[in-house]
Design an enzyme around this catalytic site. Structure first.
Site, short mmCIF file in Angstrom:
data_model
loop_
_atom_site.label_atom_id
_atom_site.label_comp_id
_atom_site.label_asym_id
_atom_site.label_seq_id
_atom_site.Cartn_x
_atom_site.Cartn_y
_atom_site.Cartn_z
N GLU A 207 32.81 16.36 -15.84
CA GLU A 207 34.24 15.99 -15.82
C GLU A 207 35.04 16.74 -16.89
O GLU A 207 35.80 16.12 -17.66
CB GLU A 207 34.39 14.48 -15.98
CG GLU A 207 33.81 13.72 -14.80
CD GLU A 207 34.12 12.21 -14.79
OE1 GLU A 207 34.59 11.68 -15.80
OE2 GLU A 207 33.87 11.59 -13.74
N GLU A 330 28.87 11.48 -8.60
CA GLU A 330 29.20 10.13 -9.08
C GLU A 330 30.06 9.47 -8.02
O GLU A 330 31.17 9.94 -7.74
CB GLU A 330 29.96 10.17 -10.40
CG GLU A 330 29.10 10.50 -11.60
CD GLU A 330 29.84 10.32 -12.93
OE1 GLU A 330 30.68 9.41 -13.04
OE2 GLU A 330 29.57 11.12 -13.84
#
Ligand code: AHR
Length: 546
Positions: A207, A330
């Site tokens: 991320e 995710e």
């Protein structure tokens, strides 16, 4: 419908009216609106993919009680000689998770992997800055590898590309994968691991588009760092599978631009790009409507199509023969334990963080996500349910046992039954309308949602097939007619459903089976099979085609 040719069926779809308007969800997933029972045709010659089981992976982060007291708890009567929780290991062996992402998540962006290897007594206790926790480093890379062998899963390791450098990342690959004779491979051997771990799949950071991420940086800067890291890693082993960080959520202001710019920098050096998303039944995502909530797997589907388009755009730009695959590494429901003390470890060891309690409606949506991932398995090769134990997880431990939360069941079914080929299904179903009024822009849409969502897999080798069915109708039973052209089922091996009167019901250690599967009367096996799906249910049927 008794029997019907594919041409007639498709003509029916074409005539099915308003919902086929350009840009509708239905058309993008091969569905059409039609009155009466839902219907589909199974013909194994038309398939989406030979299923890569890595699509059904999971995630273990150094976060809260995931590692410490989740998988590793020396001193517990439930631990083996190495400190691994035997009850959790047994549950995971039974699940047979094909791949496990580790060690983060946000954690990885501040992680020094060297702190977690070597003699345990010499490992430093550090302040972990992603979750403000204390990390003892008693569980590190080698313990994770041993544990992967114990539970029979493949590792998917992440690099720290936040505070870390290409140098530390390349050293990590060398430590894990080089046999002997170099600085880092000899260090591993000196730690008692003679054989290389031979890790094939790696995430180039986590991320990195997010301002919350340690070492967050602009897209082009990250793209160059990822390319440089990958370029050096390819010297060690050109065949490793490397995953670049894509956008961490469609709501990011840089969504798609980030992905394009990153790939413009590193396309030639990487194999896949990551997608993340978490969903919830919240005022701004669903307006509190369960009907809208149960359609959120179609939001996931849209995100997949959008990132796919960016990959193809850059492929065209680069005139590259290589087609990237997607790693949805995710995904889950996560909206309750998401702020305050639930995300702040207050500098303690193994704090109670992100301990989301899952109810029936969450489990139905997780079933929907699994259907979406299977349907998109021609492009999504890796995906990880986030996470696996204690932290936003299907399994939860206390001192004496392990609890299966509601979301465990659809995940366990997909793992057990989705095998072989994912069939390309033309589906017609009645629909219900949803409205985007007042919702967050990325989910604000007026559209039609099919009541029935179905996926079929066919396992030629073992002469078996499986059907995974979501009934989004909150009030009524729905029929689904399956016309089997090839293969033809001969026997129903199992048929179970997850449903109940209370969408908000959840399991606890005291009442562990409030949300649990029950047997469903299946139709007779044969060329036409009509399933009667209970209201608000997720159902699996396992069939023999021998
Ligand atoms: O899975 C929980 C967190 O969610 C991960 O650490 C991070 O990558 C994401 O934002």
């Amino acid at each position: 419908m008794t029997t019907l040719s594919r041409r007639q069926f498709l003509a029916g779809l074409g005539a099915s009216g308003a919902a086929l308007a350009t840009g509708s969800w239905l058309t993008s997933i091969g569905y059409a609106q039609a009155a009466g029972p839902a219907r589909t045709i199974v013909n194994q010659a038309r398939y989406r993919s030979d299923l890569d089981r890595r699509l059904l992976g999971a995630f273990l982060e150094h976060l809260g009680r995931a590692v410490y007291t989740g998988v590793y708890e020396p001193g517990s009567p439930l631990a083996d000689a190495r400190g691994y929780r035997t009850d959790v290991a047994a549950a995971l062996k039974q699940l047979a998770v094909p791949i496990m992402r580790y060690p983060g998540g946000n954690f990885v962006s501040g992680y020094n992997w060297l702190d977690g290897v070597g003699p345990k007594k010499a490992r430093p206790t550090v302040l972990e800055r992603a979750w403000n926790s204390i990390e003892t480093n008693q569980f590190g890379t080698n313990e994770f590898m041993e544990w992967c062998r114990l539970v029979n899963t493949e590792p998917l390791l992440g690099f720290n590309l936040g505070t870390g450098t290409p140098e530390t990342a390349v050293a990590y690959v060398e430590y894990c994968n080089v046999d002997k004779g170099t600085k880092w491979s000899e260090l591993r051997r000196s730690h008692g691991y003679e054989q290389p771990h031979n890790v094939r799949y790696w995430c180039l950071g986590n991320e990195m588009d997010g301002p919350w991420q340690m070492g967050h940086m602009p897209a082009r800067e990250y793209g160059r760092k990822a390319r440089d890291t990958a370029h050096q890693i390819r010297v060690i082993d050109p065949s490793l599978e490397l995953i670049a960080c894509g956008s961490s959520n469609p709501i990011m202001p840089t969504y798609l631009i980030w992905d394009r710019e990153v790939l413009e920098e590193c396309y030639d050096q990487v194999d896949g790009i990551s997608l993340h998303n978490y969903y919830g039944n919240t005022p701004n995502l669903t307006g509190g409507s369960t009907a809208r909530y149960l359609a959120m797997n179609l939001d996931m589907e849209r995100q997949i199509h959008e990132i796919e388009a960016v990959c193809d755009y850059v492929q065209g730009l680069r005139k590259s023969p290589k087609r990237l695959w997607l790693s949805f590494d995710e995904w889950n429901v996560w909206y309750r334990a998401r702020s305050g003390d639930a995300v702040d470890g207050h500098r303690t060891v193994a704090p109670k963080l992100l301990e989301e309690v899952y109810n029936l409606e969450d489990a139905l949506l997780v079933g929907g996500f699994l259907n979406t991932l299977l349907r998109q398995s021609d492009r999504v090769r890796v995906a990880c349910l986030a996470q696996i134990v204690n932290v936003i997880a299907p399994l939860v431990t206390n001192e004496t046992s392990v609890l299966r939360q509601s979301i465990y069941y659809p995940y366990a079914w997909a793992l057990q039954y989705a095998r072989g080929r994912v069939i390309d299904l033309p589906v017609q179903s009645e629909t219900y309308p949803i409205s985007g009024k007042g919702l967050r822009p990325d989910v604000a849409r007026d559209d039609q949602v099919p009541f029935v969502d179905v996926v079929v897999t066919v396992d030629q080798k073992n002469a078996e097939a499986s059907v995974l069915m979501l009934n989004r109708d909150l009030e009524g039973e729905r029929e689904l007619v399956l016309e089997w052209r090839d293969p033809t089922p001969t026997r129903v091996l199992a048929c179970e459903t997850l449903t109940g009167p209370d969408l908000k019901a959840f399991n606890t250690f005291e009442a562990p089976d409030r949300v649990a599967p029950r047997k469903l009367d299946p139709p007779q096996a044969g060329a036409t099979m009509t399933f009667r799906l209970p209201p608000r249910s997720y159902t699996v049927a396992h069939l023999s085609t021998a």
